[in-house]
Design a protein around this motif. Structure first.
Motif, PDB file in Angstrom:
ATOM      1  N   ASN B   1      -3.789  22.781  -0.160  1.00  0.00           N
ATOM      2  CA  ASN B   1      -4.327  21.282   0.230  1.00  0.00           C
ATOM      3  C   ASN B   1      -5.046  20.655  -1.341  1.00  0.00           C
ATOM      4  OD1 ASN B   1      -5.967  19.256   1.176  1.00  0.00           O
ATOM      5  ND2 ASN B   1      -7.752  20.331   1.948  1.00  0.00           N
ATOM      6  N   ALA B   2      -3.965  19.719  -1.496  1.00  0.00           N
ATOM      7  CA  ALA B   2      -3.873  19.065  -2.888  1.00  0.00           C
ATOM      8  C   ALA B   2      -5.044  18.071  -2.890  1.00  0.00           C
ATOM      9  CB  ALA B   2      -2.718  18.453  -3.002  1.00  0.00           C
ATOM     10  N   GLY B   3      -5.615  17.315  -2.086  1.00  0.00           N
ATOM     11  CA  GLY B   3      -6.488  16.316  -2.053  1.00  0.00           C
ATOM     12  C   GLY B   3      -6.164  15.224  -2.726  1.00  0.00           C
ATOM     13  N   VAL B   4      -6.473  14.519  -4.029  1.00  0.00           N
ATOM     14  CA  VAL B   4      -5.857  13.467  -4.580  1.00  0.00           C
ATOM     15  C   VAL B   4      -5.096  13.811  -5.859  1.00  0.00           C
ATOM     16  CG1 VAL B   4      -6.826  11.439  -5.671  1.00  0.00           C
ATOM     17  CG2 VAL B   4      -7.914  12.133  -3.536  1.00  0.00           C
ATOM     18  N   THR B   5      -4.050  13.501  -6.010  1.00  0.00           N
ATOM     19  CA  THR B   5      -3.166  13.749  -7.165  1.00  0.00           C
ATOM     20  C   THR B   5      -2.882  12.569  -7.845  1.00  0.00           C
ATOM     21  OG1 THR B   5      -2.413  15.534  -5.830  1.00  0.00           O
ATOM     22  CG2 THR B   5      -1.000  14.908  -7.965  1.00  0.00           C
ATOM     23  N   GLN B   6      -3.315  12.762  -9.253  1.00  0.00           N
ATOM     24  CA  GLN B   6      -2.839  11.317 -10.116  1.00  0.00           C
ATOM     25  C   GLN B   6      -1.631  11.893 -11.158  1.00  0.00           C
ATOM     26  OE1 GLN B   6      -7.403  10.526 -10.933  1.00  0.00           O
ATOM     27  NE2 GLN B   6      -5.870   9.264 -12.124  1.00  0.00           N
ATOM     28  N   THR B   7      -0.828  10.813 -11.358  1.00  0.00           N
ATOM     29  CA  THR B   7       0.427  11.384 -12.326  1.00  0.00           C
ATOM     30  C   THR B   7       0.511   9.961 -13.086  1.00  0.00           C
ATOM     31  OG1 THR B   7       1.942  10.685 -10.581  1.00  0.00           O
ATOM     32  CG2 THR B   7       1.451  12.963 -11.011  1.00  0.00           C
ATOM     33  N   THR B  20       2.829   2.240 -14.742  1.00  0.00           N
ATOM     34  CA  THR B  20       2.141   2.414 -13.319  1.00  0.00           C
ATOM     35  C   THR B  20       1.727   3.843 -13.446  1.00  0.00           C
ATOM     36  OG1 THR B  20       3.856   0.930 -12.392  1.00  0.00           O
ATOM     37  CG2 THR B  20       2.597   2.247 -11.082  1.00  0.00           C
ATOM     38  N   LEU B  21       0.181   3.687 -12.984  1.00  0.00           N
ATOM     39  CA  LEU B  21      -0.411   5.145 -12.584  1.00  0.00           C
ATOM     40  C   LEU B  21      -0.323   5.317 -10.832  1.00  0.00           C
ATOM     41  CD1 LEU B  21      -3.505   4.878 -14.807  1.00  0.00           C
ATOM     42  CD2 LEU B  21      -1.444   6.231 -15.395  1.00  0.00           C
ATOM     43  N   LEU B  22       0.412   6.635 -10.716  1.00  0.00           N
ATOM     44  CA  LEU B  22       0.314   6.754  -9.314  1.00  0.00           C
ATOM     45  C   LEU B  22      -0.912   7.700  -8.810  1.00  0.00           C
ATOM     46  CD1 LEU B  22       1.862   7.053  -6.464  1.00  0.00           C
ATOM     47  CD2 LEU B  22       3.123   8.874  -7.526  1.00  0.00           C
ATOM     48  N   CYS B  23      -1.156   7.274  -7.482  1.00  0.00           N
ATOM     49  CA  CYS B  23      -2.445   8.231  -6.881  1.00  0.00           C
ATOM     50  C   CYS B  23      -1.988   8.411  -5.675  1.00  0.00           C
ATOM     51  CB  CYS B  23      -3.621   7.192  -6.873  1.00  0.00           C
ATOM     52  SG  CYS B  23      -5.072   8.129  -5.940  1.00  0.00           S
ATOM     53  N   ALA B  24      -1.878   9.672  -5.263  1.00  0.00           N
ATOM     54  CA  ALA B  24      -1.697  10.092  -3.866  1.00  0.00           C
ATOM     55  C   ALA B  24      -2.530  10.870  -3.258  1.00  0.00           C
ATOM     56  CB  ALA B  24      -0.242  11.029  -4.038  1.00  0.00           C
ATOM     57  N   GLN B  25      -2.980  10.709  -2.009  1.00  0.00           N
ATOM     58  CA  GLN B  25      -3.538  11.718  -1.125  1.00  0.00           C
ATOM     59  C   GLN B  25      -3.031  11.877   0.076  1.00  0.00           C
ATOM     60  OE1 GLN B  25      -5.528  10.318   1.721  1.00  0.00           O
ATOM     61  NE2 GLN B  25      -5.000   8.383   1.711  1.00  0.00           N
ATOM     62  N   ASP B  26      -3.528  13.406   0.306  1.00  0.00           N
ATOM     63  CA  ASP B  26      -2.951  13.907   1.716  1.00  0.00           C
ATOM     64  C   ASP B  26      -4.061  14.183   2.682  1.00  0.00           C
ATOM     65  OD1 ASP B  26      -2.833  17.577   0.340  1.00  0.00           O
ATOM     66  OD2 ASP B  26      -4.373  15.878   0.655  1.00  0.00           O
ATOM     67  N   MET B  27      -4.898  13.331   2.617  1.00  0.00           N
ATOM     68  CA  MET B  27      -6.154  13.457   3.591  1.00  0.00           C
ATOM     69  C   MET B  27      -6.257  12.338   4.800  1.00  0.00           C
ATOM     70  SD  MET B  27      -8.992  14.620   0.625  1.00  0.00           S
ATOM     71  CE  MET B  27      -8.115  13.291  -0.362  1.00  0.00           C
ATOM     72  N   ASN B  28      -5.039  11.682   4.735  1.00  0.00           N
ATOM     73  CA  ASN B  28      -5.072  10.465   5.647  1.00  0.00           C
ATOM     74  C   ASN B  28      -6.134   9.540   5.488  1.00  0.00           C
ATOM     75  OD1 ASN B  28      -3.580   9.335   7.525  1.00  0.00           O
ATOM     76  ND2 ASN B  28      -4.731   9.954   9.297  1.00  0.00           N
ATOM     77  N   TYR B  64      -4.820  -5.797 -14.939  1.00  0.00           N
ATOM     78  CA  TYR B  64      -4.398  -4.680 -13.960  1.00  0.00           C
ATOM     79  C   TYR B  64      -4.182  -5.091 -12.447  1.00  0.00           C
ATOM     80  CZ  TYR B  64      -7.515  -1.658 -16.730  1.00  0.00           C
ATOM     81  OH  TYR B  64      -7.961  -1.198 -18.061  1.00  0.00           O
ATOM     82  N   ASN B  65      -2.950  -4.609 -12.121  1.00  0.00           N
ATOM     83  CA  ASN B  65      -2.453  -4.983 -10.662  1.00  0.00           C
ATOM     84  C   ASN B  65      -2.232  -3.449  -9.788  1.00  0.00           C
ATOM     85  OD1 ASN B  65       0.379  -4.008 -10.902  1.00  0.00           O
ATOM     86  ND2 ASN B  65       0.282  -5.319 -12.531  1.00  0.00           N
ATOM     87  N   LEU B  76      -1.668   1.612  -9.728  1.00  0.00           N
ATOM     88  CA  LEU B  76      -2.200   0.945 -10.690  1.00  0.00           C
ATOM     89  C   LEU B  76      -1.355   0.554 -11.883  1.00  0.00           C
ATOM     90  CD1 LEU B  76      -4.945  -0.300 -11.575  1.00  0.00           C
ATOM     91  CD2 LEU B  76      -5.197   1.832 -13.055  1.00  0.00           C
ATOM     92  N   GLY B  77      -1.032  -0.698 -12.073  1.00  0.00           N
ATOM     93  CA  GLY B  77      -0.063  -1.119 -12.808  1.00  0.00           C
ATOM     94  C   GLY B  77      -0.804  -1.886 -13.852  1.00  0.00           C
ATOM     95  N   LEU B  78      -0.387  -1.725 -15.348  1.00  0.00           N
ATOM     96  CA  LEU B  78      -0.756  -2.502 -16.603  1.00  0.00           C
ATOM     97  C   LEU B  78       0.460  -2.961 -16.720  1.00  0.00           C
ATOM     98  CD1 LEU B  78      -2.577   0.156 -16.413  1.00  0.00           C
ATOM     99  CD2 LEU B  78      -2.827  -0.402 -18.940  1.00  0.00           C
ATOM    100  N   GLU B  79       0.557  -4.521 -16.823  1.00  0.00           N
ATOM    101  CA  GLU B  79       1.884  -5.275 -17.158  1.00  0.00           C
ATOM    102  C   GLU B  79       2.135  -5.234 -18.692  1.00  0.00           C
ATOM    103  OE1 GLU B  79       2.059  -8.091 -13.230  1.00  0.00           O
ATOM    104  OE2 GLU B  79       1.606  -8.967 -15.184  1.00  0.00           O
ATOM    105  N   SER B  80       0.937  -5.532 -19.249  1.00  0.00           N
ATOM    106  CA  SER B  80       1.149  -5.749 -20.993  1.00  0.00           C
ATOM    107  C   SER B  80      -0.097  -5.006 -21.427  1.00  0.00           C
ATOM    108  CB  SER B  80       1.157  -7.127 -21.341  1.00  0.00           C
ATOM    109  OG  SER B  80       1.063  -7.266 -22.522  1.00  0.00           O
ATOM    110  N   ALA B  81       0.017  -3.998 -21.817  1.00  0.00           N
ATOM    111  CA  ALA B  81      -1.090  -2.669 -22.177  1.00  0.00           C
ATOM    112  C   ALA B  81      -1.634  -3.455 -23.348  1.00  0.00           C
ATOM    113  CB  ALA B  81      -0.594  -1.301 -22.275  1.00  0.00           C
ATOM    114  N   ALA B  82      -3.037  -3.124 -23.598  1.00  0.00           N
ATOM    115  CA  ALA B  82      -3.885  -3.719 -24.852  1.00  0.00           C
ATOM    116  C   ALA B  82      -4.748  -2.535 -24.910  1.00  0.00           C
ATOM    117  CB  ALA B  82      -4.795  -4.826 -24.275  1.00  0.00           C
ATOM    118  N   PRO B  83      -5.257  -2.422 -26.337  1.00  0.00           N
ATOM    119  CA  PRO B  83      -6.157  -1.295 -26.716  1.00  0.00           C
ATOM    120  C   PRO B  83      -7.319  -1.030 -26.137  1.00  0.00           C
ATOM    121  CG  PRO B  83      -5.103  -2.405 -28.805  1.00  0.00           C
ATOM    122  CD  PRO B  83      -4.528  -3.148 -27.612  1.00  0.00           C
ATOM    123  N   SER B  84      -7.825  -2.411 -25.633  1.00  0.00           N
ATOM    124  CA  SER B  84      -9.001  -2.237 -24.720  1.00  0.00           C
ATOM    125  C   SER B  84      -8.906  -1.355 -23.377  1.00  0.00           C
ATOM    126  CB  SER B  84      -9.403  -3.482 -24.432  1.00  0.00           C
ATOM    127  OG  SER B  84      -8.331  -4.242 -23.447  1.00  0.00           O
TER     128      SER B  84
END
Lengths: 109, 115
Positions: B1-7, B20-28, B64-65, B76-84
């Motif tokens: 049961n993975a739950g929430v996986t971030q990559t 882009t950060l990916l979040c995947a959940q298997d709990m429906n 962020y988008n 979650l996407g960062l189009e033009s990353a900033a140090p902040s």
């Protein structure tokens, strides 16, 4: 909108002593309130939640919290601290999904 | 049961790069959220989604988008990353909505450094 305020960014207790982490909320309607714990380099885990069924809520690892409407508080307590309780604790109110800034708990041997 | 996986779990970017950060959940779960965690600031909500194909702004959405093309994924996407934007990013999901007694299930976090 609801907000939550955690009093004290860092609390230090001796092993075996009472743990008291403070959370106050502001809301015009009865809220849902939660406490989460974050161990180092991990995500947050639910400790307990208040959903108006009972004012005293028991959670995992011996923690409990009491909802006091007259004081707009939802403080987290544990009678006897253990070294494994060292972590960061977050109070959350869900309207809309507002977290407190967190309280880091240190337990001294 | 993975739950929430971030990559990915860790990433270093140069200013101006995108990712882009990916979040995947298997709990429906219907509801998904992106938070950022910074020292002394607690968790701040960036964007959230109340269902497939929907997104909404949170407290700190600028820069962020997000997209929720599939129910189980929230990007979650960062189009033009900033140090902040150097931070630890957490994804969470829940079965009930923001106005309900929704218990959040969190991923382990993605640590992003922007140079």
């Amino acid at each position: 909108a609801q907000s939550v305020t955690q009093l004290g960014s860092h609390v230090s207790v001796s092993e075996g002593a009472l743990v008291l982490l403070r959370c106050n909320y502001s809301s015009s309607v009865p809220p849902y309130l939660f406490w989460y714990v974050q161990y180092p380099n991990q995500g947050l885990q639910l400790l307990l939640k208040y959903t108006s069924a009972a004012t005293l809520v028991k959670g995992i690892n011996g923690f409990e919290a009491e909802f006091k409407k007259s004081e707009t508080s939802f403080h987290l307590t544990k009678p006897s601290a253990h070294m494994s309780d060292a972590a960061e604790y977050f109070c959350e109110g869900n309207t809309p999904l507002v977290f407190g800034k967190g309280t880091r708990l240190s337990v001294i041997a | 049961n993975a739950g929430v996986t971030q990559t990915p779990k860790f990433r270093v970017l140069k200013t101006g790069q995108s990712m882009t950060l990916l979040c995947a959940q298997d709990m429906n779960h219907e509801y998904m959220y992106w938070y950022r965690q910074d020292p002394g600031m607690g968790l701040r909500l960036i964007h959230y989604s109340v269902g497939e194909g929907t997104t909404a702004k949170g407290e700190v959405p600028d820069g962020y988008n997000v997209s929720r093309l599939k129910k189980q994924n929230f990007l979650l996407g960062l189009e033009s990353a900033a140090p902040s934007q150097t931070s630890v990013y957490f994804c969470a999901s829940s079965s009930e909505g923001p106005a309900g007694a929704n218990v959040l299930t969190f991923g382990a976090g993605s640590r992003l450094t922007v140079l």
